[in-house]
Design a protein around this motif. Structure first.
Motif, PDB file in Angstrom:
ATOM      1  N   ALA A   7       0.846  -1.189   0.000  1.00 19.74           N
ATOM      2  CA  ALA A   7       0.000   0.000   0.000  1.00 19.74           C
ATOM      3  C   ALA A   7       0.883   1.240   0.000  1.00 19.74           C
ATOM      4  O   ALA A   7       2.078   1.171   0.313  1.00 19.74           O
ATOM      5  CB  ALA A   7      -0.929   0.001   1.211  1.00 19.74           C
ATOM      6  N   ALA A   8       0.279   2.373  -0.345  1.00 17.39           N
ATOM      7  CA  ALA A   8       0.964   3.660  -0.301  1.00 17.39           C
ATOM      8  C   ALA A   8      -0.067   4.756  -0.078  1.00 17.39           C
ATOM      9  O   ALA A   8      -1.251   4.582  -0.375  1.00 17.39           O
ATOM     10  CB  ALA A   8       1.723   3.919  -1.598  1.00 17.39           C
ATOM     11  N   HIS A   9       0.417   5.864   0.457  1.00 16.57           N
ATOM     12  CA  HIS A   9      -0.407   7.059   0.665  1.00 16.57           C
ATOM     13  C   HIS A   9       0.324   8.203  -0.023  1.00 16.57           C
ATOM     14  O   HIS A   9       1.502   8.447   0.262  1.00 16.57           O
ATOM     15  CB  HIS A   9      -0.564   7.318   2.164  1.00 16.57           C
ATOM     16  CG  HIS A   9      -1.471   8.451   2.486  1.00 16.57           C
ATOM     17  ND1 HIS A   9      -1.239   9.286   3.546  1.00 16.57           N
ATOM     18  CD2 HIS A   9      -2.606   8.909   1.908  1.00 16.57           C
ATOM     19  CE1 HIS A   9      -2.191  10.195   3.615  1.00 16.57           C
ATOM     20  NE2 HIS A   9      -3.028   9.992   2.626  1.00 16.57           N
ATOM     21  N   GLN A  10      -0.359   8.883  -0.928  1.00 16.93           N
ATOM     22  CA  GLN A  10       0.266   9.941  -1.712  1.00 16.93           C
ATOM     23  C   GLN A  10      -0.646  11.162  -1.799  1.00 16.93           C
ATOM     24  O   GLN A  10      -1.865  11.030  -1.736  1.00 16.93           O
ATOM     25  CB  GLN A  10       0.540   9.477  -3.149  1.00 16.93           C
ATOM     26  CG  GLN A  10       1.450   8.299  -3.252  1.00 16.93           C
ATOM     27  CD  GLN A  10       1.620   7.821  -4.685  1.00 16.93           C
ATOM     28  OE1 GLN A  10       0.878   8.201  -5.581  1.00 16.93           O
ATOM     29  NE2 GLN A  10       2.618   6.982  -4.901  1.00 16.93           N
ATOM     30  N   VAL A  11      -0.017  12.309  -2.005  1.00 14.44           N
ATOM     31  CA  VAL A  11      -0.742  13.531  -2.337  1.00 14.44           C
ATOM     32  C   VAL A  11      -0.080  14.117  -3.581  1.00 14.44           C
ATOM     33  O   VAL A  11       1.147  14.284  -3.626  1.00 14.44           O
ATOM     34  CB  VAL A  11      -0.711  14.559  -1.186  1.00 14.44           C
ATOM     35  CG1 VAL A  11      -1.318  15.880  -1.626  1.00 14.44           C
ATOM     36  CG2 VAL A  11      -1.436  14.013   0.032  1.00 14.44           C
ATOM     37  N   ARG A  67      -3.696  20.050 -20.135  1.00 18.02           N
ATOM     38  CA  ARG A  67      -2.626  19.092 -19.831  1.00 18.02           C
ATOM     39  C   ARG A  67      -2.053  19.389 -18.444  1.00 18.02           C
ATOM     40  O   ARG A  67      -2.057  20.541 -17.990  1.00 18.02           O
ATOM     41  CB  ARG A  67      -1.489  19.185 -20.848  1.00 18.02           C
ATOM     42  CG  ARG A  67      -1.886  18.979 -22.271  1.00 18.02           C
ATOM     43  CD  ARG A  67      -1.652  17.581 -22.671  1.00 18.02           C
ATOM     44  NE  ARG A  67      -1.964  17.430 -24.093  1.00 18.02           N
ATOM     45  CZ  ARG A  67      -1.895  16.294 -24.692  1.00 18.02           C
ATOM     46  NH1 ARG A  67      -1.509  15.222 -24.042  1.00 18.02           N
ATOM     47  NH2 ARG A  67      -2.219  16.180 -25.963  1.00 18.02           N
ATOM     48  N   ILE A  68      -1.527  18.363 -17.794  1.00 13.63           N
ATOM     49  CA  ILE A  68      -0.844  18.564 -16.508  1.00 13.63           C
ATOM     50  C   ILE A  68       0.496  19.232 -16.809  1.00 13.63           C
ATOM     51  O   ILE A  68       1.304  18.685 -17.569  1.00 13.63           O
ATOM     52  CB  ILE A  68      -0.635  17.235 -15.762  1.00 13.63           C
ATOM     53  CG1 ILE A  68      -1.982  16.574 -15.451  1.00 13.63           C
ATOM     54  CG2 ILE A  68       0.177  17.456 -14.488  1.00 13.63           C
ATOM     55  CD1 ILE A  68      -1.874  15.133 -14.953  1.00 13.63           C
ATOM     56  N   SER A  69       0.718  20.403 -16.211  1.00 17.97           N
ATOM     57  CA  SER A  69       1.982  21.109 -16.430  1.00 17.97           C
ATOM     58  C   SER A  69       2.928  20.969 -15.241  1.00 17.97           C
ATOM     59  O   SER A  69       4.131  21.196 -15.380  1.00 17.97           O
ATOM     60  CB  SER A  69       1.731  22.587 -16.720  1.00 17.97           C
ATOM     61  OG  SER A  69       1.064  23.201 -15.631  1.00 17.97           O
ATOM     62  N   ARG A  70       2.381  20.566 -14.094  1.00 16.13           N
ATOM     63  CA  ARG A  70       3.219  20.372 -12.902  1.00 16.13           C
ATOM     64  C   ARG A  70       2.536  19.386 -11.972  1.00 16.13           C
ATOM     65  O   ARG A  70       1.319  19.430 -11.786  1.00 16.13           O
ATOM     66  CB  ARG A  70       3.447  21.693 -12.186  1.00 16.13           C
ATOM     67  CG  ARG A  70       4.356  21.568 -10.961  1.00 16.13           C
ATOM     68  CD  ARG A  70       4.789  22.935 -10.449  1.00 16.13           C
ATOM     69  NE  ARG A  70       5.667  22.811  -9.310  1.00 16.13           N
ATOM     70  CZ  ARG A  70       6.961  22.509  -9.370  1.00 16.13           C
ATOM     71  NH1 ARG A  70       7.539  22.314 -10.521  1.00 16.13           N
ATOM     72  NH2 ARG A  70       7.687  22.422  -8.270  1.00 16.13           N
ATOM     73  N   ASP A  71       3.344  18.495 -11.394  1.00 14.86           N
ATOM     74  CA  ASP A  71       2.871  17.579 -10.356  1.00 14.86           C
ATOM     75  C   ASP A  71       3.870  17.654  -9.218  1.00 14.86           C
ATOM     76  O   ASP A  71       5.030  17.276  -9.375  1.00 14.86           O
ATOM     77  CB  ASP A  71       2.764  16.146 -10.889  1.00 14.86           C
ATOM     78  CG  ASP A  71       2.224  15.149  -9.866  1.00 14.86           C
ATOM     79  OD1 ASP A  71       1.810  15.568  -8.760  1.00 14.86           O
ATOM     80  OD2 ASP A  71       2.219  13.952 -10.176  1.00 14.86           O
ATOM     81  N   THR A  72       3.433  18.192  -8.103  1.00 11.89           N
ATOM     82  CA  THR A  72       4.222  18.163  -6.873  1.00 11.89           C
ATOM     83  C   THR A  72       3.631  17.035  -6.047  1.00 11.89           C
ATOM     84  O   THR A  72       2.457  17.100  -5.667  1.00 11.89           O
ATOM     85  CB  THR A  72       4.137  19.507  -6.118  1.00 11.89           C
ATOM     86  OG1 THR A  72       4.580  20.555  -6.992  1.00 11.89           O
ATOM     87  CG2 THR A  72       4.971  19.480  -4.851  1.00 11.89           C
ATOM     88  N   VAL A  73       4.410  15.996  -5.808  1.00 10.94           N
ATOM     89  CA  VAL A  73       3.880  14.793  -5.175  1.00 10.94           C
ATOM     90  C   VAL A  73       4.645  14.489  -3.893  1.00 10.94           C
ATOM     91  O   VAL A  73       5.853  14.672  -3.820  1.00 10.94           O
ATOM     92  CB  VAL A  73       3.897  13.581  -6.159  1.00 10.94           C
ATOM     93  CG1 VAL A  73       5.292  13.268  -6.642  1.00 10.94           C
ATOM     94  CG2 VAL A  73       3.286  12.356  -5.537  1.00 10.94           C
ATOM     95  N   PHE A  74       3.886  14.048  -2.894  1.00 16.45           N
ATOM     96  CA  PHE A  74       4.436  13.625  -1.617  1.00 16.45           C
ATOM     97  C   PHE A  74       3.995  12.182  -1.399  1.00 16.45           C
ATOM     98  O   PHE A  74       2.798  11.891  -1.437  1.00 16.45           O
ATOM     99  CB  PHE A  74       3.918  14.508  -0.476  1.00 16.45           C
ATOM    100  CG  PHE A  74       4.247  15.964  -0.666  1.00 16.45           C
ATOM    101  CD1 PHE A  74       5.443  16.475  -0.200  1.00 16.45           C
ATOM    102  CD2 PHE A  74       3.380  16.805  -1.348  1.00 16.45           C
ATOM    103  CE1 PHE A  74       5.758  17.821  -0.398  1.00 16.45           C
ATOM    104  CE2 PHE A  74       3.686  18.138  -1.551  1.00 16.45           C
ATOM    105  CZ  PHE A  74       4.875  18.651  -1.075  1.00 16.45           C
TER     106      PHE A  74
END
Length: 126
Positions: free
Chosen positions: A87-91, A100-107
């Protein structure tokens, strides 16, 4: 199709992430356990995320909130890797420009095996 909907659909398939949802010059800023990295360009992002999402994944929970210029998406993910549940938990904080997606800041909190999930559940019960 909304580019974030497309990304989430590809995430669950386990066949990799295409460049279809991403702007050519998109950027990824990822914070993962003990590391932070960035990459630029739809192809580089698709290659990186295809390594993350290389198995069929179930989205066990998703909270989607509009933010200025895009959407915040909180995900609880589950999958089986080499016969072991994980499993994982992400934001993801997505910026969308011109469809279109121009930026993804992911944690991301990491990839948790069944043993670690059981340990976390035991700690929660205390």
């Amino acid at each position: 199709m909304n580019p974030i909907d497309l990304f989430l659909a590809e995430l669950t398939e386990g066949t990799g992430i295409s460049t279809d949802a991403w702007a050519a010059d998109a950027s990824l800023d990822a914070t993962v356990p003990h590391w932070r990295f960035e990459c630029t360009g739809a192809e580089a992002i698709a290659a990186e995320l295809s390594g993350w999402y290389d198995a069929a994944i179930t989205i066990e929970g998703a909270v989607r909130r509009p933010i200025p210029g895009g959407e915040a998406v909180e995900l609880d993910l589950a999958w089986v890797e080499d016969g072991v549940p994980h499993a994982a938990h992400q934001v993801h904080l997505f910026t969308v420009d011109a469809g279109r997606i121009s930026r993804d800041t992911v944690f991301c909190g990491g990839r948790w095996s069944a043993a670690l999930l059981a340990e976390m559940e035991a700690a929660r019960a205390q």
